[in-house]
Motif scaffolding. Sequence first.
Motif, PDB file in Angstrom:
ATOM      1  N   LEU A   1       0.826  -1.201   0.000  1.00 46.58           N
ATOM      2  CA  LEU A   1       0.000   0.000   0.000  1.00 46.58           C
ATOM      3  C   LEU A   1       0.866   1.259   0.000  1.00 46.58           C
ATOM      4  N   ARG A   2       1.940   1.242   0.776  1.00 42.03           N
ATOM      5  CA  ARG A   2       2.808   2.401   0.884  1.00 42.03           C
ATOM      6  C   ARG A   2       3.624   2.636  -0.381  1.00 42.03           C
ATOM      7  N   SER A   3       3.744   1.618  -1.197  1.00 36.65           N
ATOM      8  CA  SER A   3       4.501   1.784  -2.444  1.00 36.65           C
ATOM      9  C   SER A   3       3.661   2.437  -3.526  1.00 36.65           C
ATOM     10  N   MET A   4       2.361   2.591  -3.264  1.00 40.55           N
ATOM     11  CA  MET A   4       1.475   3.173  -4.267  1.00 40.55           C
ATOM     12  C   MET A   4       1.305   4.670  -4.052  1.00 40.55           C
ATOM     13  N   GLN A   5       0.752   5.309  -5.073  1.00 39.72           N
ATOM     14  CA  GLN A   5       0.456   6.722  -4.963  1.00 39.72           C
ATOM     15  C   GLN A   5      -0.885   6.906  -4.257  1.00 39.72           C
ATOM     16  N   GLN A   6      -1.170   8.131  -3.948  1.00 42.61           N
ATOM     17  CA  GLN A   6      -2.394   8.473  -3.243  1.00 42.61           C
ATOM     18  C   GLN A   6      -3.479   8.832  -4.242  1.00 42.61           C
ATOM     19  N   ALA A   7      -4.660   8.291  -4.031  1.00 38.00           N
ATOM     20  CA  ALA A   7      -5.788   8.641  -4.909  1.00 38.00           C
ATOM     21  C   ALA A   7      -6.180  10.090  -4.654  1.00 38.00           C
ATOM     22  N   LYS A   8      -6.741  10.726  -5.671  1.00 39.90           N
ATOM     23  CA  LYS A   8      -7.121  12.128  -5.528  1.00 39.90           C
ATOM     24  C   LYS A   8      -8.214  12.463  -6.545  1.00 39.90           C
TER      25      LYS A   8
END
Length: 844
Positions: free
Chosen positions: A532-539
């Motif tokens: 999860l931490r390797s992914m970008q943040q949804a926006k």
Amino acid sequence: MKDQKDTLQSRLLDFFGGEDYKPLTVGEIEDLFGFEDADEFKELVKTLVRMEGQGLVVRSRSNRYGLPERMNLLRGKFIGHAKGFGFVTPDVEGMDDVFIPPHEINGAINGDTVLIRVLKESFGDRREGTVTKVVERGQTSFVGTFQANRGFGFVVLDDKKLPMDIFIAKGDTLGAVDGHKVVVEVATWPEDLKSATGYITKILGHKNDPGVDILSILYKHDIPPEFPEEVVAAAQRVPDEITEADLEGRRDLRHETIVTIDGADAKDLDDAVTVTKNVDGTYKLGVHIADVSYYVTQGSVIDVEAYDRATSVYLTDRVIPMIPHRLSNGICSLNPQVDRLVLSCEMIIDANGNVVSHEIFQSVIKTTERMTYKDVYKILEEQDAELMARYEPLVPMFKHMAELSNILRTKRQMRGAIDFDFKESKVIVDEDGWPVDIELRERTVAEKLIEDFMLAANETVAEHFHWMNIPFLYRIHEDPKPEKLQRFFEFVTNFGILIKGTGNTVHPKALQDVLKAIEGMPEEPVISTMLLRSMQQAKYYPESLGHFGLSTDFYTHFTSPIRRYPDLIVHRLIRTYLINKDTSKETVAQWSMAMDEIADHTSERERRAVDAERDTDALKKAQYMSDKIGEEFEGIVSSITNFGIFIELPNTIEGLVHISNMTDDYYRFDDRQMIMIGERTNRQFRIGDEVTVRVANVIIEESSVDFEIVGMVTSYGRTRKAAPTVIHARKNYSDNKGGRNSRTGGREEERSGRGSRSGRNEEERGGRGSRSGRNEEERGGRGSRSGRNEEGRSGQGERRENDRDPRGRRKDGSSPGPKKGVKQKQKFYEGVAKKNKKKKSKRK
């Protein structure tokens, strides 16, 4: 005039960003722009001065202007730390954070917008910089505890990322006494040896008074707990019941069997569903969402306040709503057996989960029942005789819902959607807000089916407006950054999983395969968190760039307009484009100009809500553990850093075993394998290891729990498979088994390339406060009904793997205290051996 200024500013930014641009003087810019009269020149000068003040451009010593990044400077947000150092997240997308040493901060504090110069003598791969200018203070009002002195006082700030106390003169205390939680406004910032000064604007109460702890968190994050009087008055004027005039132009669905399915304690019911199975084997799914836009009109006082809040905030013992309770729990809530106005999305779905046709329209409904997740679960899974008799007319529909849910979920998994399944917990508090228990929430078939239906509606609405090619608001989740994903690939090799490929070629299906490979393993929650931490943040974003975690090209938020402003905007656009049929150039231009700001603002407010929810959750868990010092628990190693290891208990509480408390050896941290190794005994601690810990200390003010290790139970980390599980990062997925195709499986992907109400977090499923079901996007680490950080949050609020001790204690990756010589180390171990020998003799 404002539009003219913004247009000139945009022209200048585009001009300065040109490949051939070289820094120019005001006169040279004037000539190139062809300005001839004095007014144009004055406007140019004013615009440049304003842009310089905002840090958008830099003026050199020779009075030439250019973009910061073209002049060896970067503009970004400063993220401070209690130890005095910090990081700057550049405004330029794709750039990594820049480390700022304590002596290079130059007055910046957490949240400030700054200009920095990257230092050439940066250490290793990590770039270091120095703050050259504080462009804008992130905030000027803070929350802290007042400490009275003779004739004056100090406010000790709650936020430990702000390493300063604020001096309060005698006449500026507002009558605060020692121990009061207060809101303080900064008058002067610290400089050299001078303290910051300020004045108290509000007294929240004594720090030990019930409820003041959460109130302090709200004010810390600038979340208003109450609505302004004019907003409350406007809400009072909204009628309680629907009139015949309200029904004009609406489809009447009051005769249909429609239900709400929510948590038992939910009051703001914004979605209702119905499913029928057709004779040809297809399903008709109706998703009906409260028509909040009918009551909250654009530009009204309620709308202005809702936009500012942008989301409801769900804390342990209270909800801070986006719109007043009179609306959210009243006329807008789809309460049982009463007429309610909705926007509906009806879909015909085939046996493969493809939406073969759909319709979006306004209607009026009257829900048949207000169901709970628990009751629907008992009907479908336990065949509870009493409930099945009570809801006999609805049971066949519930079974069809379960069938359709399974079809939709299977299709989503085949195309590669990543389904995190983290444990969720709920802190139970007494009447004074003190935690008495922590309950784990199970995600059952009832939560899953609502999730699946909301996802289907969100995708359908998003695709509909994508092909209309008009301004719209989407929910996007961009592809992970290759370097972060590559680091994850290296990390999972320690658990016998080999991912073939590189971080820039990964397909989401491969990551879903990773989650399947670790299912049931002790390391499952830890590996899921690292992924999860390797992914970008949804926006939120004005363009349809797709959603990596859901493996779909089209996604938006349509289903929760009571608690999320982006959903309200989507409803407003549906009313404008589809119902009023207004797609004129003027309307399209108006929405096109506004969409960037709406997307940025609502994304920022979502992060603010998540931070407040996380702070509350951590505080309440620390309070819960405060009377358990000395007690022992079994836990799992959830993370390892150079200053210690983090242990997570089965109830989701996490604490730190600081390296200074690992006294049986001299430990060093191997950051490649993510293990802690004892130099003398070779004892190893790996992520996923089970350990028995004792609660050593709890500091409620810091929301921190300290553990000490009692003994290892099992070291799963040392047991390896005979052969690794091999997963290919990039495959030729077809037939709905891969590539982010359109929902019918026929279109190629267009793009290149995360209480609650207890769940309707339509994405990630996180550990906290969700209403338990509506996580309608992939699950992530932090829940919240407001919008939880919905998917993978790679940066915000996480521990950096090689970062720092959250308590500011030593973290150099070695042992307690400074390194000693060989003789000193030998004496240390001899001392430990003598102590162990004495213990053994006592036992005899």
